[in-house]
Design a protein around this motif. Structure first.
Motif, short mmCIF file in Angstrom:
data_model
loop_
_atom_site.label_atom_id
_atom_site.label_comp_id
_atom_site.label_asym_id
_atom_site.label_seq_id
_atom_site.Cartn_x
_atom_site.Cartn_y
_atom_site.Cartn_z
N ILE A 2 -2.94 5.25 4.34
CA ILE A 2 -1.58 6.07 3.80
C ILE A 2 -2.13 6.54 2.43
N PHE A 11 9.74 3.80 3.93
CA PHE A 11 9.51 3.17 5.22
C PHE A 11 10.81 3.38 5.98
N ILE A 55 6.74 6.40 6.68
CA ILE A 55 6.15 5.40 7.78
C ILE A 55 7.23 5.22 8.70
N CYS A 57 8.19 2.56 11.05
CA CYS A 57 7.57 1.08 11.42
C CYS A 57 8.16 0.67 12.88
N CYS A 429 -1.67 1.20 -0.39
CA CYS A 429 -2.04 0.77 0.90
C CYS A 429 -3.21 0.30 0.95
N ASP A 432 -4.74 -1.31 6.86
CA ASP A 432 -4.06 -0.32 7.76
C ASP A 432 -4.64 -0.79 9.05
#
Lengths: 434, 315
Positions: A2, A11, A55, A57, A429, A432
């Motif tokens: 990311i 998020f 993002i 989740c 990040c 990932d």
């Protein structure tokens, strides 16, 4: 991976768990400029916000990144086993965003300039935060104290001889008294050095059957008891890096009840393995302190559940083929653990020993409190060190898939449930797996 | 020359420690010492007060300034002074000390000045000898003449000891100077603070009625007098303090740390100094704040006053 525009990441649709505040709720979290800008149940629930990177989740757990309080690396001096860079890659893959590294290197971290070296190397090469401990005694020899004041100013966050216990009560008393002057944290390794000399297992029926040189389990509690008397005398804030027996647990529980400034940790392998796992001289399961009886293992689980044990650590200790492919007694002790810390520890939750928030506290809020770190919580303004985890994802440990430069895992082939999916350090990040 | 019989000043024929002295005794000694300050500054520094008397300096520990100070004080009062430096082995010290005492006693001295590495040595000699005994330092117990000279120095600058805040900084654990000063300063109404790392603070030090600090900034805040102590070389290598550079960083008196004290605060040190360890040279050598040279001058005067006072108890 990311990449965020404008340093903003959102998020949404996460199960937010913040052990520091007791938060466990569906919601969202906003990262801005490397820090947590907002967090809450209604954040980003309905609308997709246009500006930041989003993002989803998908209901997975978003928690503070883990803090591993006991990590040995090979830098400086044994980079072929592990560098700060390779350790940090392993950490990121394990959801660990801060590693507290031990001073047992070559040279030993006992000089302010060497603390500075670790910090500079970490800044240049590591993906996660590296927090160096300095030696408590010069050269780890247990004879004279180090420059605790200057080392603390240089950035050492605690003082320890790593995997060595200071043999002389006189030296430890002085070092603790001096550390207390500077409110410095002392970390003790609890094994009576004379009693465990040449031993590679816990004394008992199994070690006898295998014919292994062994030391009695009390070698640990003896030192815990001695050191606690010195804490009482000197007032030094003291953390026992890892205990492994019920006897030690009881001594620490009693010390805490007396109000002494004492905390302790346990290694993930002492929560999950016992002495029988050594099996046919399996040297990757040779650790220090050695694996204990099943009764002691269950006592450790109970200790975490009751809160007497404050933190769970990996006690990550890379060893090469040269030091591990040896007869058991001659092999070096230690297991890598940064990538298996979370999966192994999650076993306690799956077994119903404690809830997920409490488990995460032992690797986030609690170590942050003991070491005086600003991280380990999902609070506004805290560094955006974050872990997105799936506590049910199957994970089979395979040494050839580890990021660590050494492959000596005690958990080879072990099937766990749960692992890190995404790891952020300071809003960046660093891992990932999606 | 005729003598009127002067009034007695001290309660005993020995001076073994500050313990046992009253505020009246101390004030009288300091007053008497003032007359000897003047005598020391005159061109004729000598009187015949102790004419015919024998003073023996018996030093079991090396000392330059204390021994010289007593020698000069004795000579200025007309006494015959003999210096004895005794090298000792660590074994059978007690026996040797008593044998030495018996031998010396047979020489019929009038005053014995003794320094010994063991606490209680001067007291032991005082019981075995017929003459007056002055304790010039016994182990980590007492060094009363140092505390008295410090008091004289402070009084000359501040008029009185009462109400002053005195910070005693450094190796209190091993220091007889600190112990004598704590007793004297507290007795005279000063507030005493001890400032040191915990490894250099004696157990239960707060029982002396002093305030304990481990941080110079807090310990020096508002202090009128900053009294530095010597840190022995062998104690800077890891047993008590990790290194001399760390000690200087946190406990060495430099301009910055002195700035925490009351404006106009004065600096003292019993000597010999470790420059760059417990004190920075620019502070030690600054005549506007440092009383260190004056302490040496007052040392001779106070010792003359003590010899005078003890002579008044002699047959």
């Amino acid at each position: 991976m990311i990449s965020s525009r404008n340093g903003r990441i959102a998020f949404r649709n996460a199960r937010l768990i913040d052990p520091a505040s007791g938060l466990d709720v569906r919601g969202g979290l906003l990262v801005e400029n490397g820090r947590i800008a907002d967090v809450g149940p209604r954040l980003f629930n309905d609308a997709e916000p246009g500006d930041p990177e989003v993002i989803d989740c998908r209901g997975l757990v978003l928690a503070p990144g883990l803090i591993d309080c006991r990590v040995f690396t090979g830098e400086p001096g044994a980079e072929h086993r592990e560098s700060l860079e390779s350790a940090s890659a392993a950490a990121a893959a394990g959801g660990v965003t801060s590693i507290i590294v031990m001073p047992n290197t070559d040279p030993v971290i006992d000089e302010p300039s060497l603390v500075d070296f670790i910090l500079r190397r970490a800044a240049a090469t590591a993906k996660v935060r590296v927090l160096p401990c300095a030696a408590l005694t010069k050269g780890l020899r247990g004879e004279t104290m180090t420059e605790i004041g200057l080392l603390k100013e240089a950035g050492a966050i605690a003082f320890t001889d790593g995997d060595r216990s200071v043999a002389s009560a006189r030296v430890l008393r002085q070092a603790m008294a001096y550390a207390a002057t500077f409110d410095a944290l002392v970390i003790c390794h609890a094994e009576d050095p004379e009693l465990v000399k040449d031993a590679s297992a816990t004394e008992g029926e199994f070690a006898t059957r295998l014919g292994l040189p062994a030391a009695p389990a009390i070698a640990e509690a003896m030192i815990v008891e001695r050191d606690i008397r010195l804490v009482e005398l000197t007032g030094a804030r003291t953390h026992f890096a890892q205990i492994s027996t019920r006897a030690s647990l009881e001594v620490i529980a009693a010390a805490k009840a007396r109000g002494l400034p004492v905390t302790c940790g346990v290694a993930a392998h002492h929560l999950t393995l016992n002495e029988l796992d050594v099996g046919p001289y399996y040297t990757f399961r040779k650790v220090r302190p050695p694996l204990r009886s099943e009764a002691d293992r269950t006592a450790m689980v109970e200790g975490v559940a009751t809160g007497v044990i404050d933190v769970i650590v990996s006690s990550h200790e890379p060893q090469g083929a040269d030091t591990k492919r040896q007869p058991y007694a001659a092999a070096a002790a230690g297991t890598v653990g940064l990538e298996t810390l979370l999966p192994a520890a999650l076993g306690l939750v799956h077994d119903g020993a404690l809830d997920l928030s409490h488990l995460l506290a032992t690797m986030t809020a609690t170590p942050a409190r003991i070491f005086g770190l600003g991280s380990g919580a999902l609070t506004k303004g805290a560094p955006a060190d974050l872990l997105l985890l799936d506590e049910n994802e199957p994970f089979v440990v395979a040494e050839d898939k580890l990021n660590s430069r050494s492959r000596n895992t005690a958990f080879e082939g072990r099937k766990f449930s749960g692992r890190a999916r995404v790891t952020f350090v300071g809003g960046v990040c660093v891992f990932d797996a999606r | 020359m005729t003598f009127e019989s002067p009034a007695p000043i001290l309660p005993s024929k020995h001076l073994l420690g500050i313990g046992g002295l009253s505020t009246t005794d101390i004030t009288a000694l300091l007053d008497l010492a003032e007359t000897y300050v003047a005598q020391g500054r005159a061109s004729d520094k000598k009187t015949a007060l102790l004419k015919g008397r024998t003073l023996i300096n018996l030093f079991f520990e090396a000392s330059t300034r204390t021994q010289a100070s007593f020698e000069l004080a004795g000579k200025r009062l007309g006494a015959d002074v003999m210096n004895m430096s005794v090298k000792t082995s660590s074994v059978s010290k007690g026996e040797t000390l008593i044998d030495t005492a018996t031998t010396l006693n047979a020489m019929r001295p009038d005053i014995l000045v003794v320094r010994h590495q063991d606490a209680g040595a001067a007291e032991l000699l005082s019981r075995k000898l017929d003459c007056s005994v002055i304790n010039a330092g016994d182990g980590a117990h007492e060094h009363p003449t140092q505390a008295l000279l410090d008091a004289l120095t402070i009084r000359r600058h501040r008029g009185s000891l009462e109400g002053l805040t005195v910070a005693i900084c450094g190796d209190v654990l091993h220091s007889r100077v600190a112990r004598s000063n704590i007793r004297l300063l507290s007795l005279m109404g000063a507030r005493v603070r001890l400032v040191a790392p915990r490894t250099l603070l004696p157990c239960q030090a707060e029982q002396f009625g002093v305030e304990i600090y481990t941080d110079m900034q807090q310990g020096l805040a508002g202090a009128d007098i900053v009294m530095m102590l010597r840190l022995q070389l062998e104690r800077m290598t890891g047993a008590f303090v990790p290194s001399s550079r760390e000690y200087f960083r946190f406990y060495g008196l430099d301009r910055e740390k002195l700035g925490y004290a009351k404006p106009g605060a004065l600096v003292m040190h019993p000597g010999p100094m470790n420059r760059g360890v417990e004190i920075a040279s620019d502070v030690a050598d600054d005549v506007h704040v440092s009383l260190i040279s004056e302490q040496v001058e007052m040392g001779v005067a106070i010792r003359m006053a003590i010899l005078d006072a003890l002579a008044r108890k002699m047959p």
